[in-house]
Design a protein around this motif. Structure first.
Motif, PDB file in Angstrom:
ATOM      1  N   UNK A 184       0.840  -1.196   0.000  1.00 48.88           N
ATOM      2  CA  UNK A 184       0.000   0.000   0.000  1.00 48.88           C
ATOM      3  C   UNK A 184       0.879   1.251   0.000  1.00 48.88           C
ATOM      4  N   UNK A 185       0.558   2.185  -0.890  1.00 49.97           N
ATOM      5  CA  UNK A 185       1.246   3.485  -0.958  1.00 49.97           C
ATOM      6  C   UNK A 185       2.715   3.380  -1.389  1.00 49.97           C
ATOM      7  N   UNK A 186       3.139   2.232  -1.917  1.00 46.52           N
ATOM      8  CA  UNK A 186       4.522   2.101  -2.393  1.00 46.52           C
ATOM      9  C   UNK A 186       4.583   2.239  -3.905  1.00 46.52           C
ATOM     10  N   UNK A 187       5.720   2.707  -4.423  1.00 44.67           N
ATOM     11  CA  UNK A 187       5.875   2.813  -5.876  1.00 44.67           C
ATOM     12  C   UNK A 187       7.128   2.123  -6.393  1.00 44.67           C
ATOM     13  N   UNK A 188       7.776   1.276  -5.553  1.00 39.90           N
ATOM     14  CA  UNK A 188       8.895   0.462  -6.038  1.00 39.90           C
ATOM     15  C   UNK A 188       8.324  -0.816  -6.645  1.00 39.90           C
ATOM     16  N   UNK A 189       8.782  -1.171  -7.834  1.00 38.77           N
ATOM     17  CA  UNK A 189       8.139  -2.251  -8.591  1.00 38.77           C
ATOM     18  C   UNK A 189       8.984  -3.521  -8.711  1.00 38.77           C
ATOM     19  N   UNK A 190      10.257  -3.386  -8.983  1.00 35.63           N
ATOM     20  CA  UNK A 190      11.148  -4.539  -9.113  1.00 35.63           C
ATOM     21  C   UNK A 190      12.545  -4.139  -8.642  1.00 35.63           C
ATOM     22  N   UNK A 191      13.372  -5.134  -8.328  1.00 32.24           N
ATOM     23  CA  UNK A 191      14.804  -4.920  -8.113  1.00 32.24           C
ATOM     24  C   UNK A 191      15.555  -5.761  -9.140  1.00 32.24           C
TER      25      UNK A 191
END
Length: 461
Positions: A184-191
């Motif tokens: 929730x409320x995060x915008x990191x998608x992949x590493x």
């Protein structure tokens, strides 16, 4: 020009190993380039939380990162070269497109504009549907790129250029924000993790010729190949695109490296229809192929987020072959067209996908293509199989006034195309095609068998 061979690139099998620290293990040297680089919402292009980090990564956007290869790293490259990528799940639970590129900049440049720089795509992949809270939470991709070893060791190129290795992973977090615990409320998608794997350092080279022709456009910039956008086709209504390039000098050996993947997830979209692709070099048919794996089941384990592609139970090879152009969690093939000796001057490559529909004017086919040549010597390409009109147990021959088709499986569909890529005949469940249905001349017979295998062959009628 030597007769152009029809070739398919056969990639190495997927590996389950993760990124190792830079160093030497057994007879391999591992050169780590990216280590857990975090990618963010691709639509927030310049809003990158890591943009000020002093880690050697040049961040062009939230989805496109670049790292300069040092002289020390390039000096380690041997005759063989492998590219290993591992993508870790964060807060994107959908299948997304990713790719690895090489950019050639002016020597010593601290930054560059990708749209104004010579760049080639060297590997493409599709992420699986991943829930970061479930295992496995990462997926590996492997590419044999030994044919690029001689290029990266060229002392003349290295005197005037720096090589940058780009990792591009486009993702968005909006569905995961709602469905994945902790997102929730995060915008990191992949590493992203990436390393080059090679053997003992090899001597410097000279005489390499590299000509970038086209590199795929991300979805937020513009159209790739389709039949409904004036910049994406030669003729509106037809999926045909011609690319012109100039070779600066005669070469003893040359090849084209091509990457395509069909996209469009709408109803009847191009992701779900396997199409015959025809590639012409200087007006001559050079490559015919139909994308798609025998099965996507080997990649099911990486798809830890429920989705409509994999469903809840295993599917047969026949089911997979009825709709899948590619597998979430798999690489997209690098296809090699061998040219042999090649003359300097202007040349053309044309790609046709005559049966593509693009329902609702949605979807496209991202195309990346480059020319590689040697003024002396031969490009050594491993893992490449010559296709001579028969494969996967199938054959096509002319006999008694018919085109006879034989294989280990029943014929599902047979099609006859002109060498210009126009469909002139199609029949389901036909093992024999009357020769007179197509007139006379050179045609391409494309056959799909019931087990999902396919074969194409040029015939003189």
């Amino acid at each position: 020009m030597k007769r152009i061979l029809l070739l398919f690139a056969v990639l190495l099998a997927m590996t389950g190993s993760h990124i190792k620290a830079e160093g030497t293990a057994a007879d391999e040297t591992h050169i780590r380039i990216y280590d857990g680089a975090v990618f963010y919402d691709g639509y927030r292009m310049a809003d990158n939380p890591d943009s000020l980090l002093q880690d050697g990564i040049l961040r062009h956007s939230c989805s496109l990162y670049s790292t300069r290869l040092s002289d020390e790293q390039l000096d380690k490259i041997g005759e063989t070269l492998r590219l290993d990528v591992v993508i870790d799940a964060l807060c994107d639970n959908y299948d997304r497109i990713g790719n690895i590129n090489i950019a050639l900049t002016k020597k010593g440049a601290e930054k560059y504009n990708p749209s104004e720089t010579q760049r080639i795509e060297i590997g493409r992949f599709i992420t699986p549907f991943m829930n970061k809270n479930k295992q496995p939470s990462s997926v590996p991709y492997t590419y044999d790129i030994s044919y690029l070893s001689t290029l990266l060791r060229d002392r003349e190129l290295r005197d005037v250029h720096d090589f940058w290795l780009e990792l591009e992973v486009f993702g968005i977090p909006y569905d995961a924000n709602k469905k994945i615990a902790g997102c929730a409320d995060r915008n990191d998608v992949f590493a992203g993790n990436l390393e080059l794997v090679t053997d003992s350092p090899a001597a410097p080279t000279t005489g390499n010729v590299l000509v970038p022709i086209v590199i795929k456009k991300p979805e937020y910039i513009g159209a790739n190949l389709n039949n409904y956008h004036k910049e994406a086709t030669d003729t509106l209504g037809k999926t045909t695109k011609t690319y012109t390039f100039n070779v600066p000098t005669d070469v003893e050996d040359a090849q084209l490296v091509l990457i395509t993947s069909n996209h469009g997830a709408n109803t009847g979209g191009e992701e779900y229809s396997r199409r015959w692709h025809f590639v012409y070099v200087d007006g001559e048919l050079a490559l015919t192929y139909r994308p798609g794996r025998d099965s996507c089941e080997p990649f099911r384990k990486y798809n830890t987020q429920g989705n409509l592609i994999y469903g809840k139970t295993a599917m047969s090879d026949k089911e997979w072959q009825s709709f899948s152009n590619w597998c979430p969690g798999d690489v997209i093939d690098n296809r090699i067209i061998s040219l042999g000796a090649y003359k300097a001057g202007e040349h053309k490559v044309m790609i046709r996908v005559p049966s593509a529909r693009f329902q609702g004017k949605q979807g496209d086919i991202p195309v990346s293509l480059y020319f590689q040549g040697l003024t002396e010597g031969k490009i050594e390409v491993s893992g490449v199989e010559e296709i001579q009109g028969a494969g996967n147990g199938g054959s096509i021959v002319l006999q008694d006034g018919f085109i006879r088709i034989a294989g280990d499986s029943e014929v599902r569909c047979a099609e006859v195309y002109t060498v210009a890529g126009e469909l002139v005949w199609r029949q389901w469940n036909a093992n024999d095609i009357p020769v007179n249905v197509t007139g006379s001349g050179v045609f391409v017979v494309c056959v799909e068998f019931a087990d999902g295998t396919a074969v194409a062959k040029k015939v003189m009628l």
